[in-house]
Design a protein around this motif. Structure first.
Motif, PDB file in Angstrom:
ATOM      1  N   VAL A  17       9.188   7.596   6.529  1.00  0.00           N
ATOM      2  CA  VAL A  17       8.436   6.459   7.084  1.00  0.00           C
ATOM      3  C   VAL A  17       6.973   6.509   6.658  1.00  0.00           C
ATOM      4  O   VAL A  17       6.434   5.520   6.143  1.00  0.00           O
ATOM      5  CB  VAL A  17       8.569   6.415   8.629  1.00  0.00           C
ATOM      6  CG1 VAL A  17       7.609   5.399   9.235  1.00  0.00           C
ATOM      7  CG2 VAL A  17      10.001   6.095   9.031  1.00  0.00           C
ATOM      8  N   LEU A  18       6.314   7.658   6.852  1.00  0.00           N
ATOM      9  CA  LEU A  18       4.903   7.751   6.477  1.00  0.00           C
ATOM     10  C   LEU A  18       4.740   7.607   4.963  1.00  0.00           C
ATOM     11  O   LEU A  18       3.810   6.931   4.498  1.00  0.00           O
ATOM     12  CB  LEU A  18       4.286   9.065   6.966  1.00  0.00           C
ATOM     13  CG  LEU A  18       2.794   9.239   6.676  1.00  0.00           C
ATOM     14  CD1 LEU A  18       1.967   8.091   7.260  1.00  0.00           C
ATOM     15  CD2 LEU A  18       2.312  10.582   7.226  1.00  0.00           C
ATOM     16  N   GLY A  19       5.637   8.190   4.198  1.00  0.00           N
ATOM     17  CA  GLY A  19       5.571   8.065   2.744  1.00  0.00           C
ATOM     18  C   GLY A  19       5.698   6.619   2.303  1.00  0.00           C
ATOM     19  O   GLY A  19       4.996   6.171   1.395  1.00  0.00           O
ATOM     20  N   THR A  20       6.567   5.873   2.944  1.00  0.00           N
ATOM     21  CA  THR A  20       6.713   4.448   2.633  1.00  0.00           C
ATOM     22  C   THR A  20       5.418   3.699   2.950  1.00  0.00           C
ATOM     23  O   THR A  20       4.952   2.883   2.143  1.00  0.00           O
ATOM     24  CB  THR A  20       7.895   3.847   3.419  1.00  0.00           C
ATOM     25  OG1 THR A  20       9.094   4.543   3.038  1.00  0.00           O
ATOM     26  CG2 THR A  20       8.053   2.365   3.134  1.00  0.00           C
ATOM     27  N   LEU A  21       4.818   3.990   4.086  1.00  0.00           N
ATOM     28  CA  LEU A  21       3.557   3.334   4.457  1.00  0.00           C
ATOM     29  C   LEU A  21       2.429   3.702   3.495  1.00  0.00           C
ATOM     30  O   LEU A  21       1.590   2.849   3.167  1.00  0.00           O
ATOM     31  CB  LEU A  21       3.170   3.698   5.889  1.00  0.00           C
ATOM     32  CG  LEU A  21       4.053   3.114   6.986  1.00  0.00           C
ATOM     33  CD1 LEU A  21       3.661   3.682   8.341  1.00  0.00           C
ATOM     34  CD2 LEU A  21       3.995   1.595   6.987  1.00  0.00           C
ATOM     35  N   LEU A  22       2.419   4.952   3.037  1.00  0.00           N
ATOM     36  CA  LEU A  22       1.364   5.393   2.119  1.00  0.00           C
ATOM     37  C   LEU A  22       1.416   4.672   0.775  1.00  0.00           C
ATOM     38  O   LEU A  22       0.438   4.685   0.034  1.00  0.00           O
ATOM     39  CB  LEU A  22       1.423   6.906   1.907  1.00  0.00           C
ATOM     40  CG  LEU A  22       0.986   7.756   3.096  1.00  0.00           C
ATOM     41  CD1 LEU A  22       1.228   9.238   2.811  1.00  0.00           C
ATOM     42  CD2 LEU A  22      -0.461   7.505   3.452  1.00  0.00           C
ATOM     43  N   HIS A  23       2.529   4.044   0.498  1.00  0.00           N
ATOM     44  CA  HIS A  23       2.620   3.247  -0.730  1.00  0.00           C
ATOM     45  C   HIS A  23       1.654   2.062  -0.669  1.00  0.00           C
ATOM     46  O   HIS A  23       1.172   1.594  -1.694  1.00  0.00           O
ATOM     47  CB  HIS A  23       4.055   2.753  -0.942  1.00  0.00           C
ATOM     48  CG  HIS A  23       4.258   2.100  -2.273  1.00  0.00           C
ATOM     49  ND1 HIS A  23       3.992   0.767  -2.504  1.00  0.00           N
ATOM     50  CD2 HIS A  23       4.690   2.616  -3.450  1.00  0.00           C
ATOM     51  CE1 HIS A  23       4.257   0.484  -3.766  1.00  0.00           C
ATOM     52  NE2 HIS A  23       4.680   1.589  -4.362  1.00  0.00           N
ATOM     53  N   PHE A  24       1.354   1.608   0.541  1.00  0.00           N
ATOM     54  CA  PHE A  24       0.562   0.394   0.729  1.00  0.00           C
ATOM     55  C   PHE A  24      -0.849   0.633   1.270  1.00  0.00           C
ATOM     56  O   PHE A  24      -1.694  -0.250   1.187  1.00  0.00           O
ATOM     57  CB  PHE A  24       1.291  -0.553   1.688  1.00  0.00           C
ATOM     58  CG  PHE A  24       2.687  -0.858   1.250  1.00  0.00           C
ATOM     59  CD1 PHE A  24       2.933  -1.742   0.208  1.00  0.00           C
ATOM     60  CD2 PHE A  24       3.776  -0.232   1.855  1.00  0.00           C
ATOM     61  CE1 PHE A  24       4.231  -2.017  -0.210  1.00  0.00           C
ATOM     62  CE2 PHE A  24       5.069  -0.503   1.446  1.00  0.00           C
ATOM     63  CZ  PHE A  24       5.301  -1.391   0.407  1.00  0.00           C
ATOM     64  N   THR A  25      -1.119   1.802   1.827  1.00  0.00           N
ATOM     65  CA  THR A  25      -2.379   2.011   2.547  1.00  0.00           C
ATOM     66  C   THR A  25      -3.623   1.910   1.670  1.00  0.00           C
ATOM     67  O   THR A  25      -4.671   1.492   2.151  1.00  0.00           O
ATOM     68  CB  THR A  25      -2.382   3.369   3.282  1.00  0.00           C
ATOM     69  OG1 THR A  25      -2.016   4.408   2.366  1.00  0.00           O
ATOM     70  CG2 THR A  25      -1.414   3.356   4.456  1.00  0.00           C
ATOM     71  N   TYR A  26      -3.524   2.263   0.409  1.00  0.00           N
ATOM     72  CA  TYR A  26      -4.696   2.168  -0.471  1.00  0.00           C
ATOM     73  C   TYR A  26      -5.141   0.713  -0.593  1.00  0.00           C
ATOM     74  O   TYR A  26      -6.328   0.405  -0.427  1.00  0.00           O
ATOM     75  CB  TYR A  26      -4.380   2.777  -1.833  1.00  0.00           C
ATOM     76  CG  TYR A  26      -5.517   2.679  -2.824  1.00  0.00           C
ATOM     77  CD1 TYR A  26      -6.716   3.351  -2.608  1.00  0.00           C
ATOM     78  CD2 TYR A  26      -5.384   1.929  -3.992  1.00  0.00           C
ATOM     79  CE1 TYR A  26      -7.757   3.268  -3.521  1.00  0.00           C
ATOM     80  CE2 TYR A  26      -6.413   1.849  -4.912  1.00  0.00           C
ATOM     81  CZ  TYR A  26      -7.601   2.517  -4.664  1.00  0.00           C
ATOM     82  OH  TYR A  26      -8.631   2.439  -5.566  1.00  0.00           O
TER      83      TYR A  26
END
Length: 164
Positions: A17-26
């Motif tokens: 879940v966090l890895g998926t979100l980190l795809h977009f956070t930048y």
């Protein structure tokens, strides 16, 4: 279900879940330089490895301080599992794109989840065995973190760091 098995299922979900979100956070952050250290900043394979490394490393530290101290060499097992998960992603991605000649987003996502599973499965397999000290694992996690930070801003000019 053993306590470690429950933790590893939680770790898999946390990383996925966090890895998926980190795809977009930048991009969500307006391309913030600090956020870039932990998020994928482009579509290179290397930057996408952060999506596994960052949450898995965070969870490894949490897990160590909650239960892992009772297992000899726990952080070494986790660090090895994280690198095995990242290696799995690289090998599967380059193998299938090399054979087919293109990539498919749905398959890339599946490969990411497989990499996350490898971390947890490796930990389950190895954590109850004597695996030396935590020193090697701590060193590997620190060196890996530094490499991700440095290569975010100064990527080498090789395929792993090129946008796909």
């Amino acid at each position: 279900m053993t306590k470690l098995r429950k933790k590893e299922i939680i770790g898999f979900l946390f990383t996925a879940v966090l890895g998926t979100l980190l795809h977009f956070t930048y991009n969500w952050s307006g391309k913030n330089g600090f956020v870039a250290l932990f998020s994928a900043v482009n579509e290179s394979t290397w930057e996408h490895l952060k999506l596994l490394f960052v949450p898995a490393a965070i969870f490894a530290v949490i897990e160590y301080f909650t239960d892992g101290r009772d297992l000899q060499g726990f952080l070494t097992v986790k660090a090895a599992g994280i690198w095995l998960g990242m290696l799995t992603i690289v090998v599967l991605y380059y193998t299938y794109t090399g054979i087919i000649g293109q990539n498919f987003m749905w398959f890339d996502i599946l490969i990411f989840f497989i990499g996350c599973a490898v971390v947890s499965l490796y930990t389950l397999k190895k954590a109850n065995r004597i695996f030396g000290s935590n020193f090697a694992g701590i060193l590997l996690l620190i060196v890996s973190t530094i490499a991700f930070f440095v290569f975010t801003y100064f990527p080498p000019h090789i395929g792993l760091f090129s946008e796909q």
